[in-house]
Design an enzyme around this catalytic site. Structure first.
Site, PDB file in Angstrom:
ATOM      1  N   CYS A   4     -22.099  -7.626   5.387  1.00 23.23           N
ATOM      2  CA  CYS A   4     -23.209  -8.442   5.857  1.00 23.23           C
ATOM      3  C   CYS A   4     -23.346  -9.611   4.908  1.00 23.23           C
ATOM      4  O   CYS A   4     -24.107  -9.586   3.973  1.00 23.23           O
ATOM      5  CB  CYS A   4     -24.469  -7.599   5.860  1.00 23.23           C
ATOM      6  SG  CYS A   4     -25.977  -8.502   6.060  1.00 23.23           S
ATOM      7  N   GLY A  25       1.950  -4.546  -8.450  1.00 22.71           N
ATOM      8  CA  GLY A  25       1.888  -3.584  -9.553  1.00 22.71           C
ATOM      9  C   GLY A  25       0.573  -2.836  -9.658  1.00 22.71           C
ATOM     10  O   GLY A  25       0.546  -1.634  -9.896  1.00 22.71           O
ATOM     11  N   THR A  64       7.327 -18.945 -16.739  1.00 16.37           N
ATOM     12  CA  THR A  64       7.670 -17.977 -17.783  1.00 16.37           C
ATOM     13  C   THR A  64       7.362 -16.563 -17.308  1.00 16.37           C
ATOM     14  O   THR A  64       6.302 -16.306 -16.764  1.00 16.37           O
ATOM     15  CB  THR A  64       6.873 -18.293 -19.072  1.00 16.37           C
ATOM     16  OG1 THR A  64       7.255 -19.602 -19.504  1.00 16.37           O
ATOM     17  CG2 THR A  64       7.155 -17.279 -20.177  1.00 16.37           C
ATOM     18  N   GLN A  67       0.795  -1.227   0.000  1.00 16.53           N
ATOM     19  CA  GLN A  67       0.000   0.000   0.000  1.00 16.53           C
ATOM     20  C   GLN A  67       0.835   1.289   0.000  1.00 16.53           C
ATOM     21  O   GLN A  67       0.332   2.343  -0.362  1.00 16.53           O
ATOM     22  CB  GLN A  67      -0.959   0.011   1.201  1.00 16.53           C
ATOM     23  CG  GLN A  67      -2.061  -1.047   1.127  1.00 16.53           C
ATOM     24  CD  GLN A  67      -3.095  -0.765   0.048  1.00 16.53           C
ATOM     25  OE1 GLN A  67      -3.215   0.346  -0.459  1.00 16.53           O
ATOM     26  NE2 GLN A  67      -3.849  -1.796  -0.313  1.00 16.53           N
TER      27      GLN A  67
END
Lengths: 126, 380
Positions: B315, B196, B233, B177
């Site tokens: 909820c 990313g 890969t 973050q």
């Protein structure tokens, strides 16, 4: 953090324009179900004349499904006799709204429970 | 008009990033392991991207291991360290970590690890002293997030790093973050995770920084890519997208001004609280609670007004599941359910009043429906 759930048009319509919402002065019976810890809290207030639900109001703190089911439940029972009204189940409420997302089915219990409890409370005084 | 205030969930890929990514899909599409010209060209692209990222964070090229994102990076950090250092069976983390740390820790508990989940104060900040006390000879790693995804609070990770270095214990931080938004001194950090798609690059790419000399094993084995630490890969479009996104201007100052203006406006609505520290908080986060209403309803109403936010209230079962982060900082029940998280991007700039007014209108509408009236409580 969850941020979306698919509700159908009918549920959203009742959420945006809830029927019978608000406070009632001097109700003949009332009941509150749920608690703030669990989230949803619903209060139902009734005016009863000649064994019929003459007027009904609700107040709900809850999610979209909780508000929509409160609205629909009050709409269904308004004008009905006490005997008819107490037979209303959560399935009836959910069906009347078309459908609820599976994880929201439990919300419909709240409205039916509150209604039944309010009727029981009325009988106690009767 | 849509105003997207959910940038902690994901961000839009900027056009200049998408353009570069597109080139790697349709033009330079080779496998970097192939020896022919199309493969070699792609290998160069990966090397360039890795070099750019390494320079950006002040690391060596070999210290960047590309993964599929934050969750995989967190898994590689904890499980990879556990695998390579089987004699140490103790991990210290916090109760407000992202699920990719918490669930991984729970899983490791099942195979005999002892995990200490330390709490936070009412501001949402951990106590470094508590970590210091808990570190023992058996401690494998301390994993504390840099910035919390819900309340945006910034943890003193540099200090924790120092404590861990002194005690000769690995320190990992989930930097998903905060990366690129807040400067991070990596001197005493052994590992950190990056994703990313939180910084305007595509989804499905991220990396784990692993300081040279860290004893760690792969958890995904195969062709030996990424210095044998993450086979598979290479996601070349993602890798190039991530490197390109480093050039995107965050517009930190404008967004911070918008954030502060919105908070000021929201606090004028009575029965409103900001959750988490205001001083140690990332510049684009608002976590706000409105007394006596439910977050999902508010979220949906705002969505109709073109404002996309998320809520800490879910909820979704017989019992309403409230945010464990808000619970951890001691937010009361009637506030916890009415919580919203707004994580701002540049499209909010200039639209602050619109956002404040729509939130105010919808909070008032929901309070009309709710049996809990803030006025009544306040008068008592």
């Amino acid at each position: 953090m969850r941020s979306n759930i698919d509700y159908n048009k009918k549920v959203l319509e009742h959420f945006e324009n809830p029927r019978n919402m608000g406070e009632m002065k001097n109700p003949d019976a009332e009941a509150t179900v749920g608690n703030p810890r669990c989230g949803d809290v619903l209060k139902i207030m009734l005016k009863i004349r000649d064994d019929k639900i003459k007027d009904i109001k609700f107040q709900t703190m809850g999610c979209v499904a909780a508000i929509a089911t409160s609205s629909m439940a009050t709409k269904i029972v308004k004008g009905k006799t006490i005997n008819e009204a107490k037979k209303i189940t959560n399935v009836d409420v959910a069906k009347a709204l078309g459908e609820l997302p599976p994880i929201k089915i439990h919300c419909s219990n709240l409205a039916a429970d509150a209604l039944r409890k309010a009727i029981e409370n009325w009988k106690k005084f009767d | 008009m849509k105003i997207y205030l959910d940038n902690a969930a994901t961000t839009k890929v900027y056009p200049e990033v998408a353009k570069k990514v597109q080139e790697l899909f349709v033009d330079k599409y080779g496998n970097a392991s192939s020896l022919h010209s199309i493969g070699t060209e792609v290998r160069k692209k990966i090397d360039e991207a890795r070099g750019k990222i390494a320079r950006f964070i002040g690391a060596e090229i070999s210290e960047i291991i590309f993964t599929s994102g934050g969750t995989e990076s967190n898994n590689l950090a904890l499980r990879g360290l556990a695998k390579a250092n089987p004699d140490k069976k103790h991990i210290i983390t916090s109760v407000i970590e992202h699920p990719s740390i918490l669930e991984t820790c729970k899983d490791l508990e099942k195979s005999g690890y002892k995990i200490d989940y330390i709490g936070v104060n009412s501001e949402g900040i951990i106590d470094v002293g508590e970590i210091e006390k808990l570190i023992s000879e058996n401690t494998l790693v301390v994993s504390i997030m840099h910035v919390n995804n819900e309340i945006g609070t910034i943890q003193p990770v540099e200090k924790i790093g120092k404590v861990c270095k002194k005690a000769e214990v690995y320190f990992h931080t989930d930097a998903v973050q905060g990366f690129k938004k807040i400067d991070l001194d990596i001197k005493d950090i052994n590992l950190f995770s990056v994703s990313g798609h939180k910084i305007h690059a595509p989804k499905g790419i991220g990396f784990l920084y692993i300081k040279k000399g860290t004893n760690i094993s792969a958890i995904i084995t195969g062709g030996g890519q990424e210095n044998k630490l993450r086979s598979g890969t290479e996601n070349v479009p993602g890798i190039v997208g991530l490197a390109t996104a480093l050039d995107v201007d965050n517009k930190n100052n404008e967004i911070k001004k918008s954030r502060d203006k919105i908070i000021e406006g929201l606090l004028k609505i009575h029965g409103t609280k900001i959750n988490g520290s205001m001083n140690n908080r990332i510049y684009h986060n608002i976590n706000v609670s409105f007394y006596g209403i439910e977050g999902e309803s508010l979220m949906l109403m705002l969505d109709k007004d073109g404002i996309c936010v998320s809520t800490g209230s879910a909820c979704a079962s017989a019992k309403l599941k409230e945010s464990y982060v808000l619970k951890a900082i001691g937010v009361e029940d009637l506030y916890i359910h009415g919580s919203l998280r707004l994580t701002l991007g540049d499209d909010v700039v200039g639209n602050e009043d619109y956002v404040i007014n729509k939130i105010k209108k919808n909070v008032e509408k929901l309070r009309e429906i709710s049996p809990f009236k803030f006025e009544k409580i306040a008068r008592k």
